[in-house]
Design a protein around this motif. Structure first.
Motif, PDB file in Angstrom:
ATOM      1  N   THR A  72       0.836  -1.177   0.000  1.00 28.50           N
ATOM      2  CA  THR A  72       0.000   0.000   0.000  1.00 28.50           C
ATOM      3  C   THR A  72       0.876   1.232   0.000  1.00 28.50           C
ATOM      4  OG1 THR A  72      -0.064   0.071   2.371  1.00 28.50           O
ATOM      5  CG2 THR A  72      -1.815  -1.146   1.304  1.00 28.50           C
ATOM      6  N   VAL A  73       0.292   2.305  -0.428  1.00 28.10           N
ATOM      7  CA  VAL A  73       1.018   3.564  -0.375  1.00 28.10           C
ATOM      8  C   VAL A  73       0.796   4.139   1.010  1.00 28.10           C
ATOM      9  CG1 VAL A  73       1.232   5.840  -1.389  1.00 28.10           C
ATOM     10  CG2 VAL A  73       0.657   3.891  -2.816  1.00 28.10           C
ATOM     11  N   GLY A  74       1.845   4.225   1.759  1.00 28.13           N
ATOM     12  CA  GLY A  74       1.717   4.550   3.169  1.00 28.13           C
ATOM     13  C   GLY A  74       1.481   6.015   3.455  1.00 28.13           C
ATOM     14  N   GLN A  75       0.368   6.546   2.995  1.00 30.70           N
ATOM     15  CA  GLN A  75       0.036   7.929   3.281  1.00 30.70           C
ATOM     16  C   GLN A  75      -1.357   7.970   3.888  1.00 30.70           C
ATOM     17  OE1 GLN A  75       0.432  10.352  -0.195  1.00 30.70           O
ATOM     18  NE2 GLN A  75       2.558   9.815  -0.526  1.00 30.70           N
ATOM     19  N   PRO A  76      -1.630   8.963   4.705  1.00 33.84           N
ATOM     20  CA  PRO A  76      -2.960   9.046   5.296  1.00 33.84           C
ATOM     21  C   PRO A  76      -4.000   9.362   4.229  1.00 33.84           C
ATOM     22  CG  PRO A  76      -1.682  11.004   5.784  1.00 33.84           C
ATOM     23  CD  PRO A  76      -0.770  10.065   5.111  1.00 33.84           C
ATOM     24  N   GLY A  77      -5.257   9.245   4.584  1.00 30.57           N
ATOM     25  CA  GLY A  77      -6.326   9.554   3.640  1.00 30.57           C
ATOM     26  C   GLY A  77      -6.723   8.324   2.850  1.00 30.57           C
ATOM     27  N   LEU A  78      -7.153   8.565   1.639  1.00 34.76           N
ATOM     28  CA  LEU A  78      -7.614   7.462   0.797  1.00 34.76           C
ATOM     29  C   LEU A  78      -6.439   6.564   0.419  1.00 34.76           C
ATOM     30  CD1 LEU A  78     -10.003   9.576  -1.448  1.00 34.76           C
ATOM     31  CD2 LEU A  78     -10.626   8.108   0.476  1.00 34.76           C
ATOM     32  N   GLN A  79      -6.687   5.274   0.402  1.00 34.73           N
ATOM     33  CA  GLN A  79      -5.614   4.317   0.142  1.00 34.73           C
ATOM     34  C   GLN A  79      -5.899   3.522  -1.127  1.00 34.73           C
ATOM     35  OE1 GLN A  79      -4.312   2.182   3.821  1.00 34.73           O
ATOM     36  NE2 GLN A  79      -6.106   3.199   4.664  1.00 34.73           N
ATOM     37  N   LEU A  80      -4.809   3.184  -1.828  1.00 32.44           N
ATOM     38  CA  LEU A  80      -4.922   2.427  -3.070  1.00 32.44           C
ATOM     39  C   LEU A  80      -3.822   1.388  -3.121  1.00 32.44           C
ATOM     40  CD1 LEU A  80      -5.427   5.420  -5.542  1.00 32.44           C
ATOM     41  CD2 LEU A  80      -7.188   3.788  -4.839  1.00 32.44           C
ATOM     42  N   PRO A  81      -4.048   0.288  -3.832  1.00 30.80           N
ATOM     43  CA  PRO A  81      -2.948  -0.665  -4.000  1.00 30.80           C
ATOM     44  C   PRO A  81      -1.883  -0.061  -4.920  1.00 30.80           C
ATOM     45  CG  PRO A  81      -4.823  -1.320  -5.329  1.00 30.80           C
ATOM     46  CD  PRO A  81      -5.272  -0.152  -4.511  1.00 30.80           C
TER      47      PRO A  81
END
Lengths: 425, 169
Positions: A72-81
């Protein structure tokens, strides 16, 4: 003679087809044995060639399976593969939503179709004759309602806490009827008959008190389930139904001749409202209360990706599908994140559920990937066979896959698996 | 129950529905009979595998559809000329198109369509498959399906208007 459309003409003539000639089974058996004899005399040479070709193909196409950790993209908020190639199987992500063995035939021996979930243990199933409660554990049926009130299949089957609500038509008639029946089973009750010209969208929504749909003339039509009174509430004059409790006002992006963006969402029952911000490079945007799925302009996507590189992160590298770049964002336009590359502009769609929404993606390999960017969960069918939120006019929409052939007419065959979107969080 | 008995049961129970499908697919009883028979012969050869892994009815319907299209190709091979490849036709409203007229008019107009276009319309409007499902059934791209559907519907519209204008003379 009455006016009919293509579907009705086909069904009329299918119903009028005469019985097949007798002796079919004997002719089939004779044909089968003829083919077998021909094949045997075809000889060992062909068999050897076939074996060689098959082995070669098998060796060449043998998949290299590697255990790749989900990224996963390790950023807060919406997550995407990070990639649609590394998505875990659907059943391991949403075991409660995946039905491994949906019923294939009803007690009458007719093809059965799962149209929703009644409770944790029971599915709502129909066979064009009756609605049934299907016990998943005991694998038994209980008849809820017999007869849909028309000779077309029931459409827009909705489940509320106390009612089943559906719409049905008769061949050749220019009106449709809305019925309800107790969700625990019983007699159907006619709610209203409406001219077909009022029917626009199939994204119906129902509560215990009313059923809602988009009218052809604009606005959301509300029909009381208790007395059949029909109104278009002033607050929903320009809105359309979404198949959920949230109606949507849409518009065209500024300066464009095509494309649609959500402008606001308004709750059909409470009137609660959410406004939406579309950034200038947006050509399409569909929203649920928790996030939006959009697409940017193909010509401007390079510039926008450069300006939003920090938020798009590495997942957007190389992602430039035909017609622009797919992204998710918050309703206020913040937190935009690019989806991984997809084969074409029709590869992603927003699936709305009462719990929020999901993104359905068709990968370049033909697999179906479902993404919940809010919870950061995603799963894949891991197979290219079968497709779609077919039967989207049934509530809740479902994804079907498995087996060598696609399920026919929303009905499930042996080996077909089913995922109810409403159960996927 | 032996394999032969199970297959015989399947044929007995499903023939009428398959024949109806063959009839609307081909438009005539003779071809419907051929389609059902040929598809069942193929199913007979793969019965054990199909029953184990798939829905036999779906298998037969898919086989019938492909046979219908390929049979037409064989017959038409000598007339084939270089043609423009199918291209995607963006038409988001296509699924909502209604061709109105009486059933006889629509049925007659359907008879003028090439088998693949007819098959696409049958799968979309009778079987109610999505474009992707139709594409999988016919082994082509969904863009081709949309293109074929659009051409088929355009021809139905043209045929209908032609009939109406003749009737008004």
């Amino acid at each position: 003679m009455s006016d009919v459309n293509v579907r009705e003409a086909l069904e009329t003539y299918a119903g009028a087809a005469s019985a097949p000639p007798p002796g079919l089974l004997e002719r089939v058996e004779a044909g089968y044995h003829r083919r077998r004899r021909r094949r045997r005399t075809g000889g060992a040479a062909i068999a050897v060639v076939l074996v060689a070709v098959t082995l070669g193909a098998a060796i060449g196409a043998w998949p290299v399976r590697r255990a790749v950790p989900d990224q996963t993209v390790g950023q807060p908020g919406l997550q995407l593969p990070a990639s649609f190639d590394k998505v875990p199987p659907m059943a391991s992500v949403w075991p409660q939503a995946v039905i491994e063995e949906p019923p294939v035939t009803s007690p009458l021996g007719r093809p059965a179709r799962t149209v929703g979930r009644l409770d944790a243990d029971h599915l709502l199933v129909e066979d064009r004759v009756s609605f049934y409660a299907y016990d998943q554990r005991a694998r038994t049926f209980r008849v809820l309602v017999t007869g849909f009130g028309g000779n077309d299949p029931a459409n827009e089957v909705l489940i509320t806490p106390h009612w089943l609500v559906w719409q049905v038509r008769n061949h050749g008639e220019d009106f449709f009827s809305v019925y309800r029946a107790p969700v625990t089973g019983g007699e159907r009750q006619l709610v209203i008959k409406v001219r077909t010209s009022y029917l626009l969208a199939r994204d119906w929504y129902a509560t215990d008190d009313a059923v809602f749909w988009s009218a052809r003339t604009g606005g959301v039509t509300r029909v009381s389930l208790s007395d059949g009174s029909m109104t278009t509430p002033a607050a929903f004059q320009r809105l359309g139904t979404h198949g959920t409790a949230w109606a949507e006002l849409t518009g065209r992006p500024a300066g464009r001749s095509s494309g649609t963006v959500s402008l606001l969402l308004r709750h059909l029952v409470t009137g609660e409202q959410r406004t939406i911000t579309a950034l200038p490079d947006t050509v399409s945007l569909r929203c649920v209360p928790t996030f939006c799925l959009g697409r940017t302009d193909a010509d401007r996507s390079s510039a926008s990706s450069a300006s939003s590189a920090s938020s798009a992160s590495s997942v957007s590298a190389g992602a430039k599908p035909e017609g622009g770049r797919w992204f998710v964002q918050q309703l206020d336009g913040s937190g935009r994140r690019a989806l991984p590359p997809m084969p074409d502009r029709e590869s992603a769609q927003l699936v709305t559920t009462d719990a929020g929404g999901l993104i359905l993606v068709t990968t370049a390999r033909g697999e179906q990937v479902v993404v919940n960017p809010v919870t950061g969960r995603w799963g894949s069918t891991r197979t290219a066979s079968g497709f779609g939120p077919s039967c989207a006019n049934y509530s809740p929409p479902a994804l079907r896959w498995g087996g060598d052939k696609p399920p026919v007419n929303c009905r499930t065959g042996q080996g077909t698996r089913l995922m109810l979107f409403a159960d996927a969080g | 129950m032996t394999e032969e008995q199970a297959f015989a049961d399947f044929v007995r129970h499903r023939t009428a529905a398959l024949y109806r499908y063959g009839y609307i697919l081909s438009g005539n009883h003779h071809d419907a009979d051929d389609l059902v028979q040929d598809a069942l012969i193929r199913l007979r050869g793969h019965w054990a595998r199909v029953v184990r892994r798939d829905d036999p009815t779906g298998y037969v319907r898919t086989t019938m559809t492909r046979l219908h299209v390929s049979a037409w190709r064989r017959r038409r091979r000598e007339w084939l000329t270089a043609s423009v490849p199918d291209a995607a036709v963006p038409d988001p409203d296509l699924a909502k198109v209604d061709i109105t007229g009486n059933a006889e008019q629509v049925w007659s107009a359907l008879a003028t369509l090439p088998p693949r276009q007819r098959a696409v319309l049958v799968l979309r409007f009778y079987e109610r498959l999505t474009d992707q499902e139709i594409a999988t059934t016919l082994g082509v791209s969904s863009a081709t399906i949309r293109s074929q559907a659009k051409r088929g519907l355009d021809k139905l519209r043209a045929a209908k208007f032609s009939d109406l204008s003749e009737a008004l003379r």
